[in-house]
Design a protein around this motif. Structure first.
Motif, PDB file in Angstrom:
ATOM      1  N   ALA A  83       0.808  -1.222   0.000  1.00 42.24           N
ATOM      2  CA  ALA A  83       0.000   0.000   0.000  1.00 42.24           C
ATOM      3  C   ALA A  83       0.837   1.267   0.000  1.00 42.24           C
ATOM      4  CB  ALA A  83      -0.946  -0.005   1.199  1.00 42.24           C
ATOM      5  N   SER A  84       2.092   1.159   0.389  1.00 49.46           N
ATOM      6  CA  SER A  84       3.002   2.317   0.366  1.00 49.46           C
ATOM      7  C   SER A  84       3.797   2.389  -0.928  1.00 49.46           C
ATOM      8  CB  SER A  84       3.957   2.254   1.564  1.00 49.46           C
ATOM      9  OG  SER A  84       3.246   2.290   2.784  1.00 49.46           O
ATOM     10  N   MET A  85       3.423   1.580  -1.900  1.00 50.42           N
ATOM     11  CA  MET A  85       4.100   1.501  -3.200  1.00 50.42           C
ATOM     12  C   MET A  85       5.557   1.063  -3.062  1.00 50.42           C
ATOM     13  SD  MET A  85       2.032   1.818  -5.704  1.00 50.42           S
ATOM     14  CE  MET A  85       3.085   2.134  -7.130  1.00 50.42           C
ATOM     15  N   ARG A  86       5.801   0.210  -2.078  1.00 53.11           N
ATOM     16  CA  ARG A  86       7.108  -0.448  -1.963  1.00 53.11           C
ATOM     17  C   ARG A  86       7.016  -1.778  -2.702  1.00 53.11           C
ATOM     18  NH1 ARG A  86       6.892   1.542   3.578  1.00 53.11           N
ATOM     19  NH2 ARG A  86       5.790  -0.391   4.081  1.00 53.11           N
ATOM     20  N   GLU A  87       7.961  -2.004  -3.601  1.00 56.36           N
ATOM     21  CA  GLU A  87       7.939  -3.236  -4.388  1.00 56.36           C
ATOM     22  C   GLU A  87       8.423  -4.410  -3.549  1.00 56.36           C
ATOM     23  OE1 GLU A  87       8.964  -4.697  -8.922  1.00 56.36           O
ATOM     24  OE2 GLU A  87       9.918  -2.896  -8.133  1.00 56.36           O
ATOM     25  N   LYS A  88       7.684  -5.509  -3.601  1.00 54.08           N
ATOM     26  CA  LYS A  88       8.055  -6.701  -2.841  1.00 54.08           C
ATOM     27  C   LYS A  88       9.120  -7.492  -3.597  1.00 54.08           C
ATOM     28  CE  LYS A  88       5.068  -8.904  -0.351  1.00 54.08           C
ATOM     29  NZ  LYS A  88       3.913  -9.692   0.167  1.00 54.08           N
ATOM     30  N   SER A  89       9.970  -8.162  -2.851  1.00 54.53           N
ATOM     31  CA  SER A  89      10.996  -8.990  -3.483  1.00 54.53           C
ATOM     32  C   SER A  89      10.345 -10.216  -4.112  1.00 54.53           C
ATOM     33  CB  SER A  89      12.047  -9.415  -2.455  1.00 54.53           C
ATOM     34  OG  SER A  89      11.447 -10.183  -1.428  1.00 54.53           O
ATOM     35  N   THR A  90      10.973 -10.740  -5.157  1.00 51.50           N
ATOM     36  CA  THR A  90      10.411 -11.864  -5.906  1.00 51.50           C
ATOM     37  C   THR A  90      11.483 -12.922  -6.159  1.00 51.50           C
ATOM     38  OG1 THR A  90      10.933 -10.873  -8.061  1.00 51.50           O
ATOM     39  CG2 THR A  90       8.780 -10.342  -7.095  1.00 51.50           C
ATOM     40  N   ARG A  91      11.031 -14.047  -6.632  1.00 48.75           N
ATOM     41  CA  ARG A  91      11.944 -15.081  -7.114  1.00 48.75           C
ATOM     42  C   ARG A  91      12.429 -14.688  -8.504  1.00 48.75           C
ATOM     43  NH1 ARG A  91       7.523 -17.941  -5.629  1.00 48.75           N
ATOM     44  NH2 ARG A  91       7.156 -18.596  -7.775  1.00 48.75           N
ATOM     45  N   PRO A  92      13.376 -15.423  -9.076  1.00 56.38           N
ATOM     46  CA  PRO A  92      13.854 -15.105 -10.432  1.00 56.38           C
ATOM     47  C   PRO A  92      12.714 -15.142 -11.446  1.00 56.38           C
ATOM     48  CG  PRO A  92      15.348 -16.631  -9.359  1.00 56.38           C
ATOM     49  CD  PRO A  92      14.144 -16.519  -8.467  1.00 56.38           C
ATOM     50  N   PRO A  93      12.833 -14.388 -12.532  1.00 53.46           N
ATOM     51  CA  PRO A  93      11.785 -14.369 -13.557  1.00 53.46           C
ATOM     52  C   PRO A  93      11.648 -15.715 -14.254  1.00 53.46           C
ATOM     53  CG  PRO A  93      13.704 -13.133 -14.279  1.00 53.46           C
ATOM     54  CD  PRO A  93      13.935 -13.476 -12.844  1.00 53.46           C
ATOM     55  N   ILE A 160     -13.175  -2.246  -9.704  1.00 54.18           N
ATOM     56  CA  ILE A 160     -11.809  -1.737  -9.528  1.00 54.18           C
ATOM     57  C   ILE A 160     -11.460  -0.753 -10.642  1.00 54.18           C
ATOM     58  CG2 ILE A 160      -9.359  -2.379  -9.498  1.00 54.18           C
ATOM     59  CD1 ILE A 160     -10.212  -5.012  -8.116  1.00 54.18           C
ATOM     60  N   THR A 161     -11.938  -1.009 -11.857  1.00 57.10           N
ATOM     61  CA  THR A 161     -11.618  -0.091 -12.964  1.00 57.10           C
ATOM     62  C   THR A 161     -12.248   1.286 -12.773  1.00 57.10           C
ATOM     63  OG1 THR A 161     -13.513  -0.700 -14.372  1.00 57.10           O
ATOM     64  CG2 THR A 161     -11.498  -2.018 -14.606  1.00 57.10           C
ATOM     65  N   ARG A 162     -13.215   1.391 -11.875  1.00 59.82           N
ATOM     66  CA  ARG A 162     -13.903   2.676 -11.678  1.00 59.82           C
ATOM     67  C   ARG A 162     -13.339   3.509 -10.537  1.00 59.82           C
ATOM     68  NH1 ARG A 162     -18.260  -0.864 -12.850  1.00 59.82           N
ATOM     69  NH2 ARG A 162     -18.854  -1.027 -10.655  1.00 59.82           N
ATOM     70  N   VAL A 163     -12.318   3.001  -9.837  1.00 62.83           N
ATOM     71  CA  VAL A 163     -11.770   3.788  -8.722  1.00 62.83           C
ATOM     72  C   VAL A 163     -10.944   4.951  -9.275  1.00 62.83           C
ATOM     73  CG1 VAL A 163     -11.709   1.745  -7.204  1.00 62.83           C
ATOM     74  CG2 VAL A 163      -9.643   2.406  -8.467  1.00 62.83           C
ATOM     75  N   PRO A 164     -10.943   6.105  -8.586  1.00 65.62           N
ATOM     76  CA  PRO A 164     -10.120   7.240  -9.028  1.00 65.62           C
ATOM     77  C   PRO A 164      -8.641   6.890  -8.969  1.00 65.62           C
ATOM     78  CG  PRO A 164     -11.740   7.916  -7.374  1.00 65.62           C
ATOM     79  CD  PRO A 164     -11.735   6.425  -7.394  1.00 65.62           C
ATOM     80  N   THR A 165      -7.885   7.361  -9.948  1.00 67.56           N
ATOM     81  CA  THR A 165      -6.444   7.099  -9.995  1.00 67.56           C
ATOM     82  C   THR A 165      -5.662   8.401 -10.106  1.00 67.56           C
ATOM     83  OG1 THR A 165      -6.461   6.827 -12.397  1.00 67.56           O
ATOM     84  CG2 THR A 165      -6.785   4.833 -11.070  1.00 67.56           C
ATOM     85  N   ARG A 166      -4.356   8.304  -9.927  1.00 64.65           N
ATOM     86  CA  ARG A 166      -3.469   9.470 -10.013  1.00 64.65           C
ATOM     87  C   ARG A 166      -2.082   9.005 -10.423  1.00 64.65           C
ATOM     88  NH1 ARG A 166      -1.475  10.540  -3.763  1.00 64.65           N
ATOM     89  NH2 ARG A 166      -1.426   8.350  -3.146  1.00 64.65           N
ATOM     90  N   ASN A 167      -1.230   9.962 -10.737  1.00 61.81           N
ATOM     91  CA  ASN A 167       0.185   9.666 -10.951  1.00 61.81           C
ATOM     92  C   ASN A 167       0.891   9.794  -9.610  1.00 61.81           C
ATOM     93  OD1 ASN A 167      -0.309   9.362 -13.670  1.00 61.81           O
ATOM     94  ND2 ASN A 167       0.285  11.457 -14.176  1.00 61.81           N
ATOM     95  N   VAL A 174      -2.341   4.994 -10.634  1.00 64.79           N
ATOM     96  CA  VAL A 174      -2.334   4.384  -9.297  1.00 64.79           C
ATOM     97  C   VAL A 174      -3.624   4.783  -8.572  1.00 64.79           C
ATOM     98  CG1 VAL A 174      -1.125   4.227  -7.089  1.00 64.79           C
ATOM     99  CG2 VAL A 174       0.181   4.543  -9.210  1.00 64.79           C
ATOM    100  N   PRO A 175      -4.407   3.832  -8.056  1.00 67.15           N
ATOM    101  CA  PRO A 175      -5.610   4.201  -7.313  1.00 67.15           C
ATOM    102  C   PRO A 175      -5.302   5.159  -6.163  1.00 67.15           C
ATOM    103  CG  PRO A 175      -5.690   1.877  -7.833  1.00 67.15           C
ATOM    104  CD  PRO A 175      -4.311   2.372  -8.245  1.00 67.15           C
ATOM    105  N   VAL A 176      -6.134   6.183  -6.035  1.00 63.65           N
ATOM    106  CA  VAL A 176      -5.959   7.167  -4.960  1.00 63.65           C
ATOM    107  C   VAL A 176      -6.075   6.481  -3.607  1.00 63.65           C
ATOM    108  CG1 VAL A 176      -6.930   9.244  -3.895  1.00 63.65           C
ATOM    109  CG2 VAL A 176      -6.796   9.063  -6.403  1.00 63.65           C
ATOM    110  N   THR A 177      -7.080   5.649  -3.455  1.00 65.37           N
ATOM    111  CA  THR A 177      -7.226   4.805  -2.261  1.00 65.37           C
ATOM    112  C   THR A 177      -6.807   3.401  -2.640  1.00 65.37           C
ATOM    113  OG1 THR A 177      -9.073   6.135  -1.459  1.00 65.37           O
ATOM    114  CG2 THR A 177      -8.831   3.927  -0.530  1.00 65.37           C
ATOM    115  N   PRO A 178      -5.792   2.834  -1.969  1.00 69.89           N
ATOM    116  CA  PRO A 178      -5.290   1.517  -2.376  1.00 69.89           C
ATOM    117  C   PRO A 178      -6.377   0.455  -2.422  1.00 69.89           C
ATOM    118  CG  PRO A 178      -3.816   2.513  -0.772  1.00 69.89           C
ATOM    119  CD  PRO A 178      -5.032   3.390  -0.835  1.00 69.89           C
TER     120      PRO A 178
END
Length: 198
Positions: A83-93, A160-167, A174-178
């Motif tokens: 929710a804080s726009m921190r990217e989670k770590s992942t396994r290899p692609p 979900i497609t109808r939620v307000p978004t922003r840059n 990015v949705p204004v409210t996560p």
């Protein structure tokens, strides 16, 4: 008579095998702020992609992630940021399995990636339009690998497609409210449809 009986036995065996194969498709339920979504996955078409997605589900990776990119008339994308726009770590692609014959039709789920064809890891998107320009071979010779479809909760995806978004910084749409994914689990079978309210 014996030949007829043998043919019937073969037919029964084939039908049983088909039923078992069809029943083997795994289902995943995503619990979101907007409601629940059930996905049917296609391991026969995208085995590596499905196993990769299921492993992230089993590991609890998607819990607490958001739909961080929402574009009406195109798709909703999630599975990579909190929710804080921190990217989670992942396994290899993983290997790109877009050459499996599946199309980016409405309601399908596909792997998100960078411009590098084999860069998909945990992020996915759900198509809300027939995005044929994403199909193999696409403009880069690869396309985006479809590996399942929404079988319950397409109304949730539409909401979900109808939620307000922003840059937000380098991120757009990015949705204004996560919009949170609060739970993700593998189901033993497709649950019965909820009864409609009178």
């Amino acid at each position: 008579m014996k030949r007829l009986f043998a043919r019937i036995l073969c037919l029964v065996a084939l039908l049983s095998a088909f039923g078992a194969a069809h029943a083997a498709n795994p289902y995943v339920e995503l619990e979101t702020d907007q409601g629940n979504v059930v996905l049917e996955l296609y391991p026969d078409k995208a085995p590596k992609t499905v196993e990769n997605f299921l492993q992230y589900v089993r590991d609890g990776h998607y819990v607490g992630t958001i739909f961080h990119r929402v574009i009406p008339g195109f798709m909703v994308q999630g599975g990579g940021f909190d929710a804080s726009m921190r990217e989670k770590s992942t396994r290899p692609p993983i290997e790109n399995e877009a050459r499996n014959g599946l199309k980016n039709d409405v309601g399908t789920i596909a792997m998100a990636r960078t411009p590098a064809p084999h860069s998909a890891s945990a992020q996915f998107f759900i198509n809300v339009a027939a995005n044929r320009f994403l199909d193999y071979p696409s403009s880069d010779g690869w396309g985006y690998a479809v590996f399942g479809k929404v079988v319950r909760g397409m109304d949730v995806i539409s909401a979900i497609t109808r939620v307000p978004t922003r840059n937000l910084g380098m991120h757009q749409n990015v949705p204004v409210t996560p919009v949170m994914i609060r739970g993700a689990r593998v189901l033993d079978a497709l649950p019965p449809a909820a009864a409609s309210k009178p």
